[in-house]
Design a protein around this motif. Structure first.
Motif, mmCIF file in Angstrom:
data_model
loop_
_atom_site.group_PDB
_atom_site.id
_atom_site.type_symbol
_atom_site.label_atom_id
_atom_site.label_comp_id
_atom_site.label_asym_id
_atom_site.label_seq_id
_atom_site.Cartn_x
_atom_site.Cartn_y
_atom_site.Cartn_z
ATOM 1 N N LEU A 130 14.923 11.406 0.454
ATOM 2 C CA LEU A 130 14.993 12.738 1.256
ATOM 3 C C LEU A 130 13.863 13.848 0.378
ATOM 4 N N GLY A 131 13.250 14.350 1.050
ATOM 5 C CA GLY A 131 12.568 15.308 0.282
ATOM 6 C C GLY A 131 11.202 14.774 -0.597
ATOM 7 N N HIS A 132 10.358 15.584 -1.174
ATOM 8 C CA HIS A 132 9.483 15.216 -1.317
ATOM 9 C C HIS A 132 8.975 15.380 -3.289
ATOM 10 N N GLY A 133 7.691 14.973 -4.001
ATOM 11 C CA GLY A 133 7.983 15.294 -5.404
ATOM 12 C C GLY A 133 8.637 14.501 -6.314
ATOM 13 N N LEU A 134 9.008 14.889 -7.341
ATOM 14 C CA LEU A 134 9.385 14.207 -8.028
ATOM 15 C C LEU A 134 11.097 14.188 -7.857
ATOM 16 N N THR A 135 11.649 15.500 -7.796
ATOM 17 C CA THR A 135 12.946 15.425 -7.207
ATOM 18 C C THR A 135 13.462 14.118 -6.438
ATOM 19 N N SER A 136 12.686 14.265 -5.494
ATOM 20 C CA SER A 136 13.495 12.320 -4.385
ATOM 21 C C SER A 136 12.498 11.149 -5.156
ATOM 22 N N THR A 137 11.393 11.666 -6.304
ATOM 23 C CA THR A 137 11.128 10.064 -7.130
ATOM 24 C C THR A 137 11.907 9.725 -7.971
ATOM 25 N N ARG A 138 12.783 10.631 -8.246
ATOM 26 C CA ARG A 138 14.593 10.312 -9.116
ATOM 27 C C ARG A 138 15.577 9.591 -8.136
ATOM 28 N N ALA A 139 14.994 10.014 -7.364
ATOM 29 C CA ALA A 139 16.175 9.768 -6.335
ATOM 30 C C ALA A 139 16.169 8.312 -5.809
ATOM 31 N N ALA A 140 15.239 7.764 -5.248
ATOM 32 C CA ALA A 140 14.113 6.687 -4.699
ATOM 33 C C ALA A 140 14.511 5.716 -6.317
ATOM 34 N N LEU A 141 14.334 6.186 -7.210
ATOM 35 C CA LEU A 141 14.566 5.307 -8.182
ATOM 36 C C LEU A 141 15.673 4.506 -8.707
ATOM 37 N N ASN A 142 17.003 5.572 -8.710
ATOM 38 C CA ASN A 142 18.495 5.612 -8.801
ATOM 39 C C ASN A 142 19.055 4.357 -7.772
ATOM 40 N N VAL A 143 18.296 4.755 -6.467
ATOM 41 C CA VAL A 143 18.497 3.455 -5.415
ATOM 42 C C VAL A 143 17.848 2.233 -5.600
ATOM 43 N N THR A 144 17.052 1.864 -5.665
ATOM 44 C CA THR A 144 16.136 0.698 -6.387
ATOM 45 C C THR A 144 16.580 0.267 -6.855
ATOM 46 N N HIS A 187 1.180 -0.460 -0.344
ATOM 47 C CA HIS A 187 -0.272 -0.184 0.150
ATOM 48 C C HIS A 187 0.720 1.427 -0.159
ATOM 49 N N TYR A 188 0.829 2.104 -0.940
ATOM 50 C CA TYR A 188 1.670 3.254 -0.907
ATOM 51 C C TYR A 188 0.547 4.668 -0.601
ATOM 52 N N GLU A 189 0.838 5.419 0.171
ATOM 53 C CA GLU A 189 0.072 6.288 0.544
ATOM 54 C C GLU A 189 0.987 7.612 0.213
ATOM 55 N N PRO A 190 0.062 8.676 -0.760
ATOM 56 C CA PRO A 190 1.245 10.201 -1.033
ATOM 57 C C PRO A 190 1.044 11.539 -0.025
ATOM 58 N N ALA A 191 1.845 12.013 1.060
ATOM 59 C CA ALA A 191 1.578 13.183 1.100
ATOM 60 C C ALA A 191 1.052 14.111 0.887
ATOM 61 N N GLU A 192 0.529 14.068 -0.011
ATOM 62 C CA GLU A 192 -0.615 15.007 -0.641
ATOM 63 C C GLU A 192 -1.301 14.709 -1.962
ATOM 64 N N LYS A 193 -2.652 14.395 -1.594
ATOM 65 C CA LYS A 193 -3.571 13.487 -2.760
ATOM 66 C C LYS A 193 -3.062 14.377 -3.547
ATOM 67 N N ASP A 194 -2.735 15.643 -4.271
ATOM 68 C CA ASP A 194 -2.362 16.108 -5.420
ATOM 69 C C ASP A 194 -0.688 15.773 -6.159
ATOM 70 N N ALA A 195 -0.380 15.501 -5.034
ATOM 71 C CA ALA A 195 1.120 14.827 -5.937
ATOM 72 C C ALA A 195 1.110 13.727 -5.819
ATOM 73 N N PRO A 196 0.548 12.811 -6.180
ATOM 74 C CA PRO A 196 0.863 11.300 -5.925
ATOM 75 C C PRO A 196 2.224 10.722 -5.672
ATOM 76 N N THR A 197 3.542 11.661 -5.984
ATOM 77 C CA THR A 197 4.860 11.012 -5.936
ATOM 78 C C THR A 197 5.899 11.194 -5.277
ATOM 79 N N GLY A 198 6.569 10.117 -5.180
ATOM 80 C CA GLY A 198 7.571 11.115 -3.748
ATOM 81 C C GLY A 198 8.695 10.253 -3.777
ATOM 82 N N GLY A 199 9.585 10.312 -2.662
ATOM 83 C CA GLY A 199 10.187 9.214 -2.478
ATOM 84 C C GLY A 199 10.895 8.407 -1.795
ATOM 85 N N ASP A 200 9.624 7.479 -1.591
ATOM 86 C CA ASP A 200 9.198 6.352 -0.823
ATOM 87 C C ASP A 200 8.765 5.298 -2.194
#
Length: 414
Positions: A238-252, A205-218
């Motif tokens: 670290l962080g929220h939004g697309l920048t942290s999403t890119r960082a998390a993708l790099n890690v995975t 289950h994934y839940e974003p911090a903000e409903k209008d920005a459903p991508t993040g760093g988790d």
């Protein structure tokens, strides 16, 4: 018409005199009643105190204008000889000119053809007043017609604006739906479906911090290695939004590549930091890496600054936190200090998560205890419902919104 000075002790007499002289001068009816109203307002205070006023009229004279041309003007002076100060001239129907002393002056453009000499006495005061009233009524009728026309035009404009608003709402709804579809497709691409493996039940289950920005760093990743073991990675960048999403993708992606290349589990966190540090010096992320053998239930876990996993026994429902020490990606001395080993028996439940699940109004340990209680109470729920149910119960006490991943793995009973 010669210079003339008359004395007045009543408003009625003053108004009649002004109406008559304005009529004789051939002034328009609107100017006549504005002049009478203005002079009466200026003189009202003095006449109410019983003090007379003087009305002086100067016949039309040629007066030079700034353009070099000349224009005839009728001058009307109202003197207040017994007033202690000059009168107030603010807001008069016909603006007056202020002059030294207690007086007011009106200089009015005179028409080319004043009233005929044969009509020197002029009509009666009542006739002049009726003419003024007729002009006022005609002006009111004209204003009423303009108002009606304006209301009609405004109504048509409002109808057009309403129609445009409806169109914009429909367009906005279409854009929202398209945006939602795009985000769902993006989520599907970022968050892989559970792996189908005999002996294991898996859900997330994934839940974003903000409903209008459903991508993040988790983010998370899970796949089957060539030897049949299941690999699971959970990342919190670290962080929220697309920048942290890119960082998390790099890690995975880095962890997956290194794992498939055969790097030992205990070195994955440190090796991932080495790989990513060469092109992203600002990346910081916690990471947890788990290996699970679906045939034996053997579990091994490496950790980099990530919250501990939770193991709930299927038999008696006891819960224990599985905490391996280590430091995350971008931290000083990154890497897991060692591996934690355990075993899942049939019916046992493993819960992996990010810190958004356990943040509470008090301390992290309190959140972890609430997580143990929630997982114990819900452990028999269908696996597809389980992570969302745990998250729903945990989110009743939250310090502040944060991206949340809740991932559950249960070893199937025979």
């Amino acid at each position: 018409m010669n210079d003339r000075i008359t004395t007045h002790s009543s408003l009625g007499g003053l108004r009649e005199e002004l109406r008559l002289l304005a009529y004789r001068a051939g002034l328009p009816v609107e100017t006549r009643y504005r002049l009478a109203l203005s002079a009466a307002r200026v003189a009202a205070g003095e006449l109410a105190e019983g003090r007379p006023v003087l009305l002086e009229t100067v016949p039309p004279q040629s007066v030079a204008r700034g353009t070099g041309t000349e224009q005839d003007r009728l001058t009307v002076r109202l003197h207040l000889p017994y007033a202690s100060e000059g009168p107030s001239l603010e807001g008069l129907p016909l603006p007056a000119e202020r002059v030294p002393g207690p007086a007011a002056v009106w200089r009015l453009p005179a028409p080319a053809e004043p009233a005929a000499d044969g009509d020197r006495d002029g009509p009666a005061a009542t006739e002049l007043l009726e003419e003024e009233l007729r002009a006022a009524v005609a002006g009111m009728d004209e204003l009423a017609e303009d108002h009606r026309q304006l209301k009609h035009e405004l109504s048509e404009t409002n109808s057009g604006v309403l129609a445009l608003y409806v169109q914009l709402e429909e367009r906005d709804e279409q854009l929202r739906q398209a945006h939602g579809r795009m985000l769902r497709q993006l989520e599907d691409a970022l968050r892989p479906a559970p792996v189908a493996v005999d002996g294991l039940e898996m859900a997330v289950h994934y839940e974003p911090a903000e409903k209008d920005a459903p991508t993040g760093g988790d983010l998370y990743d899970w796949f089957v290695l060539p030897d049949g073991t299941v690999h699971i990675t959970v990342v919190d960048a670290l962080g929220h939004g697309l920048t942290s999403t890119r960082a998390a993708l790099n890690v995975t992606h880095a962890v997956r590549t290194l794992a498939l290349e055969g790097h030992p589990l205990e070195s994955l966190v440190a090796r991932t930091d080495e790989v990513l540090a060469t092109f992203d010096h600002e990346l910081m992320a916690t990471v947890q890496v788990v290996r699970l053998d679906p045939r034996t239930g053997e579990l091994a876990m490496a950790n980099g600054s990530h919250p501990p996993a939770l193991l709930v026994r299927g038999g008696d429902g006891t819960g224990a936190l599985l905490e391996a020490r280590g430091r995350g990606i971008g931290f000083p001395l990154p890497g897991s200090e060692g591996l934690l080993h355990d075993r899942l028996d049939p019916g046992d439940l493993l819960v992996l998560y990010t810190d958004g699940l356990t943040e509470s109004r008090r301390d992290p340990r309190e959140g972890e205890q609430r997580l143990i209680k929630a997982a114990r109470g819900l452990r028999e729920r269908p696996i597809a419902e389980l992570p969302a149910a745990i998250a729903e119960e945990m989110r009743t006490v939250v310090l502040h919104p944060d991206d949340t991943v809740a991932l559950t793995v249960r070893r199937s009973r025979p």
